[in-house]
Design a protein around this motif. Structure first.
Motif, short mmCIF file in Angstrom:
data_model
loop_
_atom_site.label_atom_id
_atom_site.label_comp_id
_atom_site.label_asym_id
_atom_site.label_seq_id
_atom_site.Cartn_x
_atom_site.Cartn_y
_atom_site.Cartn_z
N LYS A 46 0.83 -1.20 0.00
CA LYS A 46 0.00 0.00 0.00
C LYS A 46 0.87 1.25 0.00
CE LYS A 46 -3.95 -2.11 2.35
NZ LYS A 46 -4.79 -2.13 3.58
N LYS A 95 2.28 1.75 -3.44
CA LYS A 95 1.29 2.30 -4.37
C LYS A 95 1.07 3.78 -4.12
CE LYS A 95 -1.24 -2.03 -5.13
NZ LYS A 95 -2.54 -2.73 -4.96
N ALA A 96 1.00 4.16 -2.80
CA ALA A 96 0.81 5.59 -2.48
C ALA A 96 2.00 6.42 -2.95
CB ALA A 96 0.60 5.74 -0.97
N GLU A 97 3.21 5.92 -2.71
CA GLU A 97 4.40 6.65 -3.17
C GLU A 97 4.45 6.71 -4.70
OE1 GLU A 97 7.75 4.79 -1.42
OE2 GLU A 97 7.34 5.53 0.62
N LYS A 98 4.01 5.66 -5.34
CA LYS A 98 4.00 5.66 -6.80
C LYS A 98 3.03 6.70 -7.33
CE LYS A 98 3.58 2.52 -10.74
NZ LYS A 98 3.28 1.12 -11.15
N MET A 99 1.84 6.78 -6.72
CA MET A 99 0.87 7.79 -7.13
C MET A 99 1.39 9.20 -6.86
SD MET A 99 -2.70 6.01 -5.90
CE MET A 99 -3.66 7.41 -6.44
N ALA A 100 2.05 9.38 -5.69
CA ALA A 100 2.63 10.70 -5.38
C ALA A 100 3.71 11.07 -6.39
CB ALA A 100 3.19 10.69 -3.96
N THR A 101 4.52 10.08 -6.76
CA THR A 101 5.57 10.34 -7.75
C THR A 101 4.97 10.72 -9.09
OG1 THR A 101 7.00 8.72 -6.63
CG2 THR A 101 7.58 9.33 -8.88
N GLN A 102 3.90 10.03 -9.48
CA GLN A 102 3.24 10.36 -10.75
C GLN A 102 2.66 11.77 -10.72
OE1 GLN A 102 0.42 7.23 -11.41
NE2 GLN A 102 1.95 5.76 -12.05
N SER A 103 2.04 12.15 -9.58
CA SER A 103 1.49 13.50 -9.48
C SER A 103 2.60 14.55 -9.51
CB SER A 103 0.67 13.64 -8.19
OG SER A 103 1.50 13.43 -7.05
#
Length: 220
Positions: free
Chosen positions: A127, A130-138
């Motif tokens: 989890k 996934k959160a860090e991946k989404m933050a990186t994408q943003s």
């Protein structure tokens, strides 16, 4: 034949010991049958060369089948002993031997509670990933937007540089003073426009309230 499951041996040999023994048994049986057929043909040829014999082919085949049955019984008895020897000594892994791929499980043995704890920690890490991946994408998307804004700012700065160059060519050295003068002039113009509008409204209002004089005809 033994039906005891030998999973660890199957993992090591990549086949079950029972399957190996069964294939050996079938191979010996086929070889024995073929060998007796060859012996039968040799006997028939020998009898054909002997004149006046009274032995028929049916008797030869009957004798061959009896001999095959006898040999097969002796072979099955010996094969059972060989099977026990193979299963106990050759195709069996001792209990104290651990395969290389299973040594990790022996070194790091875990109970069911530890396994559940590790599983929950793994889910938590997934989890977080996934959160860090989404933050990186943003952040990457925001960085792309900043690049676009920076490109627009560079265009504006280039336009200001061109305007400053034009002002210098026409004798106006300070671009800031030019903008200040233009701003003051614009404010003055806006003030004059407001004054004109007010005066225009007052004039229109006065015209609407002017009294009308009616001339009366004098009687002759």
């Amino acid at each position: 034949m033994s039906v005891t499951p030998m999973c660890y041996e199957a993992q090591f040999f990549e086949f079950t010991p029972q399957t190996c023994i069964l294939r050996l048994y079938i191979t010996f049986q086929d070889y024995l049958f073929e060998m007796l057929l060859v012996v039968e043909r040799v006997i028939m040829k020998k009898l054909e060369s002997i004149p006046g014999h009274r032995i028929s082919k049916f008797q030869i085949r009957e004798s061959t089948e009896k001999y095959l049955h006898y040999v097969n019984e002796r072979f099955n008895h010996l094969f059972q002993k060989m099977e026990k020897c193979l299963l106990k000594l050759v195709l069996r892994i001792p209990r104290n031997i651990v395969l290389p791929e299973d040594k990790v499980q022996v070194q790091y043995s875990y109970s069911a509670e530890k396994f559940q704890l590790l599983q929950s920690e793994t889910e938590t890490l997934q989890k977080q990933y996934k959160a860090e991946k989404m933050a990186t994408q943003s952040l990457l998307a925001e960085l792309e937007e900043q690049k676009v804004v920076q490109a627009e700012l560079e265009k504006v700065l280039a336009w200001f540089d061109g305007l400053d160059k034009i002002c210098r060519e026409h004798g106006n050295i300070d671009l800031k003073e030019s903008f200040a003068f233009m701003t003051q002039a614009s404010l003055k113009i806006q003030g004059k426009i407001k004054e004109i509008d007010l005066k225009n409204k007052k004039i229109k209002g006065n015209e609407s309230f002017i009294p009308i004089n009616f001339q009366t005809r004098k009687k002759l």
